[in-house]
Motif scaffolding. Structure first.
Motif: not given
Length: 208
Positions: A97-113
């Motif tokens: 899962v890759q997310a962007w917020s404006g010009g910032v890109r996420s480095t890691r992700w988690v599915l908490p469930e």
């Protein structure tokens, strides 16, 4: 040998020509026409083979095209994968899962469930063993940002997921792109390792 074969043959474009030379040229031309016919047959066979393989792959991917991710709720940190086909799919796995917020890109992700004991961040996680026709799986995700983004919610999200169709073929898909086949040697190590651990745990439980 007939007298007309022994005599020179008068060809208007060559002039007087020996009969043996004339026969040799005939063989050369015959061989050339035969080669041309073989090349034409081979080219037709190659084209037909490519068309057959393309049609076969198009039939294979029919069900995989109907397993879709919905990104409309991505801003609320929720994604939905739906099996729109008429057959079940198995082993649905979120690989990235890759997310962007404006010009910032996420480095890691988690599915908490779907957190495993001792794990904080995922590289991939299987979220459903079997999806019946029409089933939809909704799940939350949390991205980690390298810096505080300008926006509190993602402005764009990309999801890569994989699954096994009813024919036993494994597919990987990113967003709405065309599904790609995953061959046995392309199975991620985490998948083989976790599957092996699961089998060992099952056998140990049975022994007890």
């Amino acid at each position: 040998m007939s007298s007309w074969l022994a005599a020179d043959i008068d060809l208007w474009w060559f002039g007087p020509t020996d009969a043996d030379v004339f026969a040799a040229w005939g063989q050369v031309l015959g061989a050339a026409f035969t080669l041309a016919a073989v090349l034409v047959a081979l080219s037709v066979s190659v084209v037909d083979g490519r068309r057959w393989r393309a049609e076969r792959r198009d039939q294979e991917v029919t069900q995989a095209r109907l397993v879709l991710v919905d990104l409309t709720e991505a801003r609320s940190f929720r994604l939905v994968i739906t099996n729109h086909s008429a057959s079940p799919v198995m082993h649905l796995t979120v690989e990235n899962v890759q997310a962007w917020s404006g010009g910032v890109r996420s480095t890691r992700w988690v599915l908490p469930e779907w957190l495993y004991p001792g794990e904080l961040w995922h590289q991939s996680v299987r979220i459903q063993e079997v999806m019946a026709p029409g089933d939809a799986i909704s799940f939350k995700y949390n991205p980690e940002w390298p810096e505080v983004p300008d926006h509190p919610f993602p402005t764009a999200v990309s999801v890569t997921y994989s699954f096994t169709d009813a024919a036993g073929l494994r597919w990987r898909r990113t967003d709405y792109e065309e599904p790609e086949r995953v061959l046995a040697q392309q199975t991620p190590r985490w998948f083989r390792r976790r599957r092996g651990q699961s089998s060992s745990g099952t056998q140990a439980g049975s022994a007890e």
